[in-house]
Structure formats: structure tokens, C-alpha cells
Write a protein that holds these residues in place. Structure first.
Motif, PDB file in Angstrom:
ATOM      1  N   LEU A 180       0.694  -1.180   0.115  1.00 29.11           N
ATOM      2  CA  LEU A 180      -0.044   0.084  -0.078  1.00 29.11           C
ATOM      3  C   LEU A 180       0.697   1.311   0.038  1.00 29.11           C
ATOM      4  CD1 LEU A 180      -3.023  -0.988   2.630  1.00 29.11           C
ATOM      5  CD2 LEU A 180      -2.794  -1.166  -0.062  1.00 29.11           C
ATOM      6  N   VAL A 187       1.280   5.939  -2.778  1.00 29.90           N
ATOM      7  CA  VAL A 187       1.644   7.329  -2.268  1.00 29.90           C
ATOM      8  C   VAL A 187       3.087   7.907  -2.693  1.00 29.90           C
ATOM      9  CG1 VAL A 187       0.227   7.273  -0.336  1.00 29.90           C
ATOM     10  CG2 VAL A 187       2.709   6.645   0.058  1.00 29.90           C
ATOM     11  N   ARG A 213       4.268   7.100   5.975  1.00 29.84           N
ATOM     12  CA  ARG A 213       2.939   6.766   6.139  1.00 29.84           C
ATOM     13  C   ARG A 213       1.810   8.031   6.540  1.00 29.84           C
ATOM     14  NH1 ARG A 213      -0.975   6.342   8.927  1.00 29.84           N
ATOM     15  NH2 ARG A 213       0.223   6.823  10.942  1.00 29.84           N
ATOM     16  N   ALA A 247       1.378  11.001   4.524  1.00 35.04           N
ATOM     17  CA  ALA A 247       0.498  10.676   3.530  1.00 35.04           C
ATOM     18  C   ALA A 247      -1.057  10.424   4.308  1.00 35.04           C
ATOM     19  CB  ALA A 247       0.673   9.421   2.753  1.00 35.04           C
ATOM     20  N   LEU A 290      -1.997   7.641   5.252  1.00 33.67           N
ATOM     21  CA  LEU A 290      -2.396   6.409   4.801  1.00 33.67           C
ATOM     22  C   LEU A 290      -2.861   5.363   5.882  1.00 33.67           C
ATOM     23  CD1 LEU A 290      -0.676   4.350   2.107  1.00 33.67           C
ATOM     24  CD2 LEU A 290      -1.689   3.187   4.069  1.00 33.67           C
ATOM     25  N   HIS A 327      -5.585   2.159   6.331  1.00 30.54           N
ATOM     26  CA  HIS A 327      -6.475   1.081   5.471  1.00 30.54           C
ATOM     27  C   HIS A 327      -7.242   0.046   6.380  1.00 30.54           C
ATOM     28  CE1 HIS A 327      -2.789  -1.666   6.573  1.00 30.54           C
ATOM     29  NE2 HIS A 327      -3.494  -2.539   6.174  1.00 30.54           N
ATOM     30  N   VAL A 376      -8.666   1.813   1.547  1.00 29.16           N
ATOM     31  CA  VAL A 376      -7.386   2.697   1.732  1.00 29.16           C
ATOM     32  C   VAL A 376      -7.689   4.120   1.648  1.00 29.16           C
ATOM     33  CG1 VAL A 376      -5.056   2.834   0.812  1.00 29.16           C
ATOM     34  CG2 VAL A 376      -6.405   0.670   0.505  1.00 29.16           C
ATOM     35  N   THR A 396      -6.141   8.089   1.953  1.00 32.75           N
ATOM     36  CA  THR A 396      -4.854   8.910   1.649  1.00 32.75           C
ATOM     37  C   THR A 396      -5.414  10.182   1.591  1.00 32.75           C
ATOM     38  OG1 THR A 396      -4.728   8.709  -0.527  1.00 32.75           O
ATOM     39  CG2 THR A 396      -3.766   6.892   0.731  1.00 32.75           C
ATOM     40  N   PRO A 411      -4.076   8.262  -4.654  1.00 38.67           N
ATOM     41  CA  PRO A 411      -3.306   7.178  -4.873  1.00 38.67           C
ATOM     42  C   PRO A 411      -2.827   6.809  -6.281  1.00 38.67           C
ATOM     43  CG  PRO A 411      -5.550   6.628  -4.607  1.00 38.67           C
ATOM     44  CD  PRO A 411      -5.446   8.321  -4.432  1.00 38.67           C
TER      45      PRO A 411
END
Length: 215
Positions: free
Chosen positions: A32, A36, A45, A48, A50, A52, A64, A66, A70
Motif C-alpha cells: 500500500l 503514495v 505513512r 500521507a 495512509l 487501511h 485505503v 490517503t 493514490p
């Protein structure tokens, strides 16, 4: 407000990389992170935003989130089918008193000071982190939800399996619990922050993503 994007990835269970990621939280995290941009600093992480969550079942899929659009072309060919949409309209619609349904898979923890060992230099005690389950986990969620701008009206919890890492990778230990229920919004700003940043520990490994829908 940062632009938040939610992507749903329906996994192809016949694909080798997808099967590996379903069984290995560290491998899934690495896959994942391809979505990014590079060069986001020492904490990519978090930069971003991020987050999930793996939704299991006969047709498993990933959610997911962000704050960067993505790059779905970075997924392995044949990994699955993916579709993204902008969460900004949903976040802008949050209002005090609005009833919502929520779902979050989280890693409830507490610090047990009684088990702490004093630091050899400072003498400070840092509590031992323990995982919470059952009623203790529900109480943890109640506190976190209140801080996140939600007044919980119903709540139920179910343990979720944590995909362990392969033996040749760093050990990751979390106990995951899925919380579902309904709530009233009390603080839209705090709630938006919680949605974007996630809640609790274990965010690189499938915990912390808060999903909302009209009740």
C-alpha cells in the motif's frame, strides 16, 4: 481541509501477491505504501495519512484512505480492481447532532504503570503496553469516540484476526477489535481530524481507519 481519498480494492485471491498480503500485515503495508509519493520524509505513512482496513469474507476487499491521490498503477498487475472517490463532500457535511453509523478496526491498548521498570538514568517509569479485550476494549472505544467528536449511542465489538508477519520479518504484535454502531456528532472538527489521522495504535497494519455513513 486536506483532500482525502478513499479507495476500495477488490483483491484477486488467485494473485500470489494478494494472497501473501492477506496473510502478512507487513507485506500488505509495503504494497500500500506504493500508492503514495516517494520522498515524504522520515514518516511517510503519517505524512500521507495512509490508513487501511481489510474487510474479510468470500470476496475480501481493502479500504485505503490517503490525503494524496493514490497511484493505482503502482499495484502489482492483476492484484485486484480498484476504485477511488473523494471524501471531501462527506467531511464537509459533518454537523453537530447528525446521526451516523460508524465502523473502525482498532488496536485498543493501555499502559500498565504497575509493571513498569524505572529508567536507569531518569528514574521515570514507562508503563507496559497491554492489549485490551471485551468490556475493557469497549470502554477504550467509548473514550476515544468521545475525544473524536462522537456521542456513541450503540456499540458492539468483535475480535478481528491480525495477519502475522513472516518469520524473517520484524514481529508485529497487535490485538485487533472491530467496533460497529451508531453515534451523534458532537464536534465536527475533532471528528474530521480523527477520520484523517486515524485512531489508536497499529495504523500501518490495518488499524485506526474510521468509516462513517448516514444513520
Amino acid at each position: 481541509m486536506p483532500t482525502a481519498t478513499l479507495t476500495r480494492i477488490h483483491l484477486n485471491r488467485r494473485h500470489r501477491a494478494a494472497r501473501t498480503d492477506l496473510a502478512d500485515a507487513v507485506s500488505l503495508h509495503k504494497t500500500l505504501m506504493r500508492l503514495v509519493p516517494d520522498h515524504l520524509g522520515p514518516h511517510p505513512r503519517a505524512r500521507a495519512h495512509l490508513l487501511h482496513r481489510l474487510e474479510t469474507g468470500p470476496d475480501p476487499f481493502l479500504l485505503v484512505q490517503t490525503t494524496y491521490l493514490p497511484d493505482l498503477t503502482a499495484l502489482p498487475p492483476g492484484y485486484g480492481t480498484a476504485h477511488s472517490h473523494d471524501l471531501t463532500p462527506m467531511l464537509r457535511a459533518l454537523r453537530p447532532g447528525l446521526p451516523v453509523r460508524y465502523r473502525i478496526t482498532a488496536a485498543p491498548t493501555a499502559s500498565r504503570i504497575a509493571d513498569a521498570v524505572p529508567h536507569p538514568t531518569t528514574g521515570r517509569r514507562r508503563g507496559k503496553t497491554i492489549s485490551l479485550q471485551g468490556e475493557a476494549a469497549l470502554a477504550w472505544w467509548q473514550r476515544r469516540a468521545t475525544a473524536a467528536g462522537l456521542e456513541v449511542t450503540t456499540s458492539w465489538a468483535a475480535p478481528r484476526p491480525f495477519p502475522r508477519s513472516s518469520q524473517d520479518r520484524p514481529a508485529v504484535h497487535h490485538t485487533l477489535t472491530q467496533f460497529d454502531g451508531t453515534a451523534l456528532i458532537t464536534d465536527p472538527h475533532a471528528l474530521t481530524t480523527a477520520v484523517l489521522n486515524g485512531i489508536g495504535k497499529g495504523k500501518p497494519y490495518g488499524a485506526g481507519l474510521l468509516s462513517l455513513a448516514p444513520a
